[in-house]
Design an enzyme around this catalytic site. Structure first.
Site, PDB file in Angstrom:
ATOM      1  N   LYS A  50       0.717  -1.256  -0.040  1.00  0.00           N
ATOM      2  CA  LYS A  50      -0.185   0.069  -0.124  1.00  0.00           C
ATOM      3  C   LYS A  50       0.864   1.179   0.171  1.00  0.00           C
ATOM      4  CE  LYS A  50      -3.813  -2.276   2.345  1.00  0.00           C
ATOM      5  NZ  LYS A  50      -4.890  -2.295   1.657  1.00  0.00           N
ATOM      6  N   GLU A  70     -12.602  -3.229   9.658  1.00  0.00           N
ATOM      7  CA  GLU A  70     -13.400  -3.716   8.473  1.00  0.00           C
ATOM      8  C   GLU A  70     -14.920  -3.593   8.636  1.00  0.00           C
ATOM      9  OE1 GLU A  70     -11.589  -6.565   5.792  1.00  0.00           O
ATOM     10  OE2 GLU A  70     -10.932  -7.188   7.562  1.00  0.00           O
ATOM     11  N   ASP A 112      -4.776 -13.882  11.156  1.00  0.00           N
ATOM     12  CA  ASP A 112      -5.198 -13.260   9.626  1.00  0.00           C
ATOM     13  C   ASP A 112      -4.888 -11.733   9.437  1.00  0.00           C
ATOM     14  OD1 ASP A 112      -6.999 -13.364   7.293  1.00  0.00           O
ATOM     15  OD2 ASP A 112      -8.185 -12.004   8.191  1.00  0.00           O
ATOM     16  N   HIS A 150       0.002  -7.993   8.909  1.00  0.00           N
ATOM     17  CA  HIS A 150      -0.349  -6.540   8.773  1.00  0.00           C
ATOM     18  C   HIS A 150       0.020  -5.701   9.665  1.00  0.00           C
ATOM     19  CE1 HIS A 150      -1.960  -8.775   5.338  1.00  0.00           C
ATOM     20  NE2 HIS A 150      -3.187  -8.749   5.603  1.00  0.00           N
ATOM     21  N   LYS A 173     -13.446  -7.403  12.427  1.00  0.00           N
ATOM     22  CA  LYS A 173     -14.717  -7.448  11.365  1.00  0.00           C
ATOM     23  C   LYS A 173     -15.911  -7.016  11.757  1.00  0.00           C
ATOM     24  CE  LYS A 173     -12.402 -10.493   8.457  1.00  0.00           C
ATOM     25  NZ  LYS A 173     -11.786  -9.801   7.207  1.00  0.00           N
TER      26      LYS A 173
END
Ligand code: BG6
Length: 508
Positions: free
Chosen positions: A188, A222, A241, A246, A346
């Site tokens: 990114k 998210e 995850d 990240h 999430k």
């Protein structure tokens, strides 16, 4: 910018989502920007029995749907797909690889690529070792003529032990320089811009330490749930995850020392040192320093949102976390005593990834507000969406007296120029083609990150009394996460209100 040599990109898992949504559109964009080599071929490998022509038609559809390019001339897509081929094979069958070798030799001769092959494993992780071993047996991984590079996607193992095993197996076959572990956050633009912000400006770095910084907060939220990936996600959870890769990479770039050069290893050595300095969280402290949560059903703007346990592929009694928040310290000279707070989840109210640097307050408070609440300066590095930076500081309100108001100085990438911010996959695929591994996780980084998370994984596995807090979909996660941040009036930064409150406003 380095120019890539002629090559063939072999994609295992060519009928999967990653190929459709990300890889083909990214290669198409690279070609549009004239960043592909003069001659190249793409060979898709999948189990699905389909002709090369049928595969080309599917790929043109993927590009039409997912490409970020403005496609004014459809013939560009048609021309692009002419260099795409397809081979149906079972990745576990040795014979398949000798056929693959023959096919590669034919394409090699046709395109004149001199043996330069990239193998992209867009497959489930359980296939990585199998494919690598078979490529080696077929003599496709040695670099006697041309380069052979292998791209793998996270997760790189499930814990320290399996992460080490994966590295060991790959190293028996190929060297570390041939392995490109994709962490798409490193692709990114705004994540890379962290390096520029910190090390190209004289004004930030002198303040970037325990003397001036009170705490650092990293959020990757998210608003979507697990969508069609319930099966994978239920065995992974947010820690594996998102955090192992990240979030820790963002911690690394935020906290690292200035590298001596822009050389791949110079940068990765500094990130590794940050990981090595992470203060281990003791198993007995996990309940206090790590909060996990799982979204429950909720009503958002009149629409029913399914709770995690009722998602397809998820066990009805699942204890997998869809939210995790961690407080930790970095034991080194620069960061001693500065708390780092990271969280991801999430079904939170919005999609946002940001790094918030909270500066310390002034030592003497001249301008007390009526509310009595003192504000402190914040630098917010907005990774996505609306990429940019925001500096919050106090100003005098015009008029009598000394009324103080907190104001924003805001920079949006989109104001910079009329340039599309390239997708992470474009950047990363181009880097693999030119052999630059700066933005890829190295074996030792991956293992050190797993080592930091090991006590958390063990405490969760060994101690069922550590709670998984439920949180209604559309809210900012379990309220207990607020307890991590100690101090009067201190909280996480909330870029948007709870969606479950049936109201959305974004301050940014
Ligand atoms: C992936 C995770 O690595 O990153 C997904 O597996 C997550 O669960 C995604 O949704 C988030 O990426 P981005 O770029 O949309 O923030």
């Amino acid at each position: 910018m380095k120019k890539a040599k002629n090559l063939i990109i072999v994609i295992f898992g060519a009928s999967g989502d990653l190929t459709h949504r990300k890889l083909m559109p990214a290669i198409f964009s690279l070609r549009t920007q004239k960043l592909m080599p003069e001659k190249y071929a793409i060979l898709g490998i999948g189990r699905t029995k389909i002709s090369a022509e049928g595969f080309r038609i599917k790929m043109s559809e993927s590009i039409r749907v997912y490409s970020e390019e403005k496609i004014s001339d459809q013939t560009l897509v048609e021309t692009f797909t002419q260099d795409i081929y397809y081979h149906s094979m079972d990745n576990t069958s040795e014979n398949g690889y000798s056929e693959l070798k023959t096919l590669l030799q034919e394409l090699d001769a046709k395109y004149g690529v001199g043996g330069n092959y990239i193998f992209y494993m867009a497959t489930p992780p359980s296939m990585y070792e199998i494919i690598a071993v078979n490529l080696a047996k077929a003599g496709l991984s040695n670099q006697e003529s041309g380069f052979r590079r292998v791209i793998i996607e996270k997760p790189f193992g499930y814990d320290l032990q399996s992460g080490r095993k994966l590295n060991r197996t790959l190293h028996e076959i190929i060297s570390e320089e041939q392995i490109f572990r994709i962490d798409h956050y490193l692709g990114k633009e705004t994540v890379q811009n962290l390096l520029v912000t910190r090390f190209a400006n004289g004004m930030f770095e002198p303040l970037w330490n325990r003397n001036y910084i009170h705490r650092i907060e990293i959020t990757s939220a998210e608003n979507i749930g697990v969508e069609q990936r319930g099966g994978y996600y239920d065995s992974a959870g947010a820690l594996r995850d998102m955090v192992q890769n990240h979030l820790l990479q963002m911690v690394g770039l935020t906290a690292m020392e200035p590298p001596s050069s822009l050389d791949a290893d110079a940068i990765r050595n500094e990130i590794l040192k940050v990981f090595q300095s992470l203060q281990p969280i003791k198993e007995e402290d996990v309940a206090d320093q790590v909060i996990r949560g799982q979204y429950t059903g909720s009503l958002i703007r009149g629409e029913c949102v399914t709770g995690y346990r009722y998602e397809k592929g998820v066990a009805v009694d699942s204890r997998t976390e869809t939210y995790v928040a961690i407080k930790f310290f970095i034991n080194n000279w620069r960061w001693g005593g500065v708390p780092f707070y990271i969280r991801t989840g999430k079904r939170l109210p919005t999609k946002v990834t940001e790094i918030v640097i909270h500066f310390k307050q002034t030592p003497h408070h001249l301008f007390l507000r009526e509310s009595g609440i003192l504000s402190s300066n914040q630098l917010i590095i907005r990774i996505q969406p609306d990429e940019g930076m925001l500096l919050k500081f106090d100003m005098k309100e015009p008029g009598a007296g000394f009324n103080v108001k907190n104001v924003n100085m805001d920079f949006h990438y989109k104001d910079l120029a009329n340039i599309r911010v390239p997708s992470a996959y474009e950047r990363l695929l181009h880097d693999v083609m030119v052999g630059d591994s700066t933005l890829f996780s190295r074996d030792d980084e991956v293992e050190t990150a797993w080592k930091f998370l090991e006590p958390i994984q063990q405490a969760w596995a060994n101690n069922p009394s550590i709670k998984v807090f439920g949180y209604p979909a559309g809210t900012w996660g379990p309220e207990h996460a607020n307890d991590l941040i100690e101090g009067d009036g201190l909280t996480w930064r909330y870029p948007c209100k709870n969606l479950a409150d049936d109201e959305l406003y974004c301050e940014l």
